[in-house]
Design a protein around this motif. Structure first.
Motif, PDB file in Angstrom:
ATOM      1  N   VAL A   9       0.845  -1.200   0.000  1.00 54.77           N
ATOM      2  CA  VAL A   9       0.000   0.000   0.000  1.00 54.77           C
ATOM      3  C   VAL A   9       0.871   1.238   0.000  1.00 54.77           C
ATOM      4  N   LEU A  10       1.996   1.170   0.723  1.00 57.70           N
ATOM      5  CA  LEU A  10       2.950   2.278   0.767  1.00 57.70           C
ATOM      6  C   LEU A  10       3.438   2.600  -0.633  1.00 57.70           C
ATOM      7  N   ALA A  13       0.562   4.100  -2.594  1.00 53.61           N
ATOM      8  CA  ALA A  13       0.105   5.425  -2.180  1.00 53.61           C
ATOM      9  C   ALA A  13       0.898   6.534  -2.840  1.00 53.61           C
ATOM     10  N   ARG A  14       2.077   6.231  -3.341  1.00 55.46           N
ATOM     11  CA  ARG A  14       2.881   7.254  -3.997  1.00 55.46           C
ATOM     12  C   ARG A  14       2.558   7.333  -5.479  1.00 55.46           C
ATOM     13  N   TRP A  27      21.473  -0.720  -8.141  1.00 54.18           N
ATOM     14  CA  TRP A  27      22.646  -0.772  -7.268  1.00 54.18           C
ATOM     15  C   TRP A  27      23.116  -2.214  -7.090  1.00 54.18           C
ATOM     16  N   ILE A  68      30.245   4.664 -16.093  1.00 54.03           N
ATOM     17  CA  ILE A  68      30.236   5.993 -16.707  1.00 54.03           C
ATOM     18  C   ILE A  68      28.881   6.663 -16.463  1.00 54.03           C
TER      19      ILE A  68
ATOM     20  N   GLN B  21      -8.513   3.240   4.597  1.00 54.15           N
ATOM     21  CA  GLN B  21      -7.690   2.063   4.254  1.00 54.15           C
ATOM     22  C   GLN B  21      -6.292   2.461   3.812  1.00 54.15           C
ATOM     23  N   LEU B  22      -6.129   3.728   3.383  1.00 56.17           N
ATOM     24  CA  LEU B  22      -4.807   4.140   2.931  1.00 56.17           C
ATOM     25  C   LEU B  22      -4.033   4.879   4.029  1.00 56.17           C
ATOM     26  N   ILE B  24      -1.835   5.069   6.523  1.00 54.50           N
ATOM     27  CA  ILE B  24      -0.733   4.440   7.251  1.00 54.50           C
ATOM     28  C   ILE B  24       0.214   5.563   7.633  1.00 54.50           C
ATOM     29  N   ALA B  27       2.562   7.734   5.207  1.00 55.44           N
ATOM     30  CA  ALA B  27       2.348   7.298   3.824  1.00 55.44           C
ATOM     31  C   ALA B  27       1.788   8.426   2.977  1.00 55.44           C
ATOM     32  N   PRO B  29       1.539  11.096   0.263  1.00 54.82           N
ATOM     33  CA  PRO B  29       2.303  11.381  -0.949  1.00 54.82           C
ATOM     34  C   PRO B  29       2.803  12.818  -0.949  1.00 54.82           C
ATOM     35  N   LEU B  30       4.048  13.020  -1.377  1.00 59.64           N
ATOM     36  CA  LEU B  30       4.661  14.340  -1.372  1.00 59.64           C
ATOM     37  C   LEU B  30       4.226  15.152  -2.586  1.00 59.64           C
ATOM     38  N   LYS B  35      13.418  14.173  -8.008  1.00 64.28           N
ATOM     39  CA  LYS B  35      13.978  14.637  -9.280  1.00 64.28           C
ATOM     40  C   LYS B  35      13.562  16.084  -9.534  1.00 64.28           C
ATOM     41  N   GLU B  39      15.940  19.362  -9.827  1.00 67.74           N
ATOM     42  CA  GLU B  39      15.888  20.200 -11.025  1.00 67.74           C
ATOM     43  C   GLU B  39      15.687  21.657 -10.627  1.00 67.74           C
ATOM     44  N   TRP B  42      18.919  23.080  -9.074  1.00 68.22           N
ATOM     45  CA  TRP B  42      19.981  23.368 -10.022  1.00 68.22           C
ATOM     46  C   TRP B  42      19.651  24.536 -10.944  1.00 68.22           C
ATOM     47  N   ILE B  69      39.266   9.402  -6.182  1.00 69.18           N
ATOM     48  CA  ILE B  69      39.237  10.044  -7.498  1.00 69.18           C
ATOM     49  C   ILE B  69      40.066   9.246  -8.503  1.00 69.18           C
ATOM     50  N   ARG B  72      37.916   6.519  -9.891  1.00 69.35           N
ATOM     51  CA  ARG B  72      37.074   7.040 -10.950  1.00 69.35           C
ATOM     52  C   ARG B  72      37.888   7.305 -12.209  1.00 69.35           C
ATOM     53  N   GLY B  75      38.847   4.136 -13.906  1.00 70.57           N
ATOM     54  CA  GLY B  75      37.641   3.561 -14.499  1.00 70.57           C
ATOM     55  C   GLY B  75      37.309   4.205 -15.828  1.00 70.57           C
ATOM     56  N   ILE B  76      37.368   5.536 -15.844  1.00 67.87           N
ATOM     57  CA  ILE B  76      37.083   6.261 -17.090  1.00 67.87           C
ATOM     58  C   ILE B  76      38.114   5.912 -18.155  1.00 67.87           C
ATOM     59  N   LEU B 135      33.875  -3.144  -2.776  1.00 63.41           N
ATOM     60  CA  LEU B 135      32.890  -4.199  -2.524  1.00 63.41           C
ATOM     61  C   LEU B 135      32.877  -4.592  -1.052  1.00 63.41           C
ATOM     62  N   ASP B 138      30.806  -2.141   0.635  1.00 69.76           N
ATOM     63  CA  ASP B 138      29.389  -2.397   0.357  1.00 69.76           C
ATOM     64  C   ASP B 138      28.833  -3.496   1.249  1.00 69.76           C
TER      65      ASP B 138
END
Lengths: 120, 169
Positions: A9-10, A13-14, A27, A68, B21-22, B24, B27, B29-30, B35, B39, B42, B69, B72, B75-76, B135, B138
């Motif tokens: 539901v969570l 809900a979004r 990830w 990248i 019922q919703l 919670i 819960a 919604p924003l 994103k 935006e 920036w 660095i 990275r 890697g590049i 790793l 991680d």
């Protein structure tokens, strides 16, 4: 059981529920490919073959593409520019993979190529 | 702060009455997605043309920072190398063997060949060993500062040793 229902539901809900687990899965996917590549390198040395060539090509290009991709996400700001950069990256990765597969098929293949280069 | 609290409580109560019922906890919604907020930040930031406060020019360098660095950077560089190889397989005429023959014909000398091999294998080894270190992080291991420095130094030693070993092969 109740916890699972609450979680579903969570997510419902979004707005934009389709992407709610995408980042997390991405990830995990990155780490899985990294470990795979780590294992492939000694495996390719010990057992060079065509299957190894193609596995290496796929894993290498995917790991590189996602890596990248993270660099682009970090340094490229703005919706349009980032989208363009990501598209460019996809094209590059696609051509890289195509090129490596072409090399594996028509030429000596990655494992043999490294061996030949090292005998120089 | 009080306004935020009031807004949250008000929303919660409203949802509790309208759709039980919703309802919670937490819960709601924003209004904006992460994103969208990024935006907004920036575009506002770039339009204001603020001067950038000094960061890498003044911050004291540390080993973990430099190694990060470099991870990275290698890697590049490695990705660029792989892409170059793949693209040249598609675009440059001639087999791999013919290209190697051409390099052999240049008579570059063993020292230069050895150096070139080392230059090729060094970034690969660094990225590989540091990648294992990543790793481990991680998995949640080795995250204290002293462990960071120890593992970092181990990666550097392993890089040099493995690069020398592979270049000699």
């Amino acid at each position: 059981m109740a916890a699972l229902w609450r979680l579903s539901v969570l997510c419902g809900a979004r707005e934009g529920r389709a992407g709610s687990k995408a980042a997390s899965l991405h990830w995990t996917g990155e780490r899985v490919v990294s470990v795979l590549l780590l294992g492939l390198i000694p495996a390719a040395y010990l057992n060079p073959c065509s299957a190894m060539d193609y596995s290496l090509a796929a894993t290498l290009t995917l790991h590189s593409h996602w890596g990248i991709g993270q660099v682009v996400t970090d340094y490229v700001h703005g919706d349009a520019v980032q989208k363009a950069a990501k598209t460019g990256l996809l094209v590059l990765s696609a051509f890289t993979f195509a090129g490596l597969c072409y090399f594996n098929y028509h030429d000596v293949g990655i494992c043999k190529a490294v061996a030949m280069l090292w005998k120089l | 702060m009080a306004a935020l609290l009031l807004r949250h409580v008000g929303r919660h109560c409203l949802r509790a009455h309208l759709s039980p019922q919703l309802c919670i906890r937490n819960a709601v919604p924003l209004g904006t997605t992460a994103k969208e907020e990024m935006e907004r930040f920036w575009s506002k930031n770039t339009s204001l043309n603020r001067p950038l406060s000094p960061h890498i020019s003044i911050y004291g360098w540390s080993l973990p920072m430099a190694m990060s660095i470099c991870h990275r950077g290698t890697g590049i560089a490695l990705s660029a190398g792989v892409s170059l190889f793949g693209l040249s397989a598609l675009l440059v005429p001639g087999s791999f063997e013919s290209h190697l023959e051409f390099v052999k014909s240049l008579c570059l000398g063993p020292a230069l060949i050895h150096t070139a091999k080392f230059a090729l294998v060094f970034p690969l080894m660094y990225h590989t060993w540091n990648g294992i270190r990543h790793l481990m992080w991680d998995l949640g291991k080795g995250l204290t500062i002293s462990q960071l420095h120890q593992s970092g130094e181990a990666v550097l030693v392993l890089t040099v040793l493995s690069s020398v070993g592979l270049a000699a092969m």
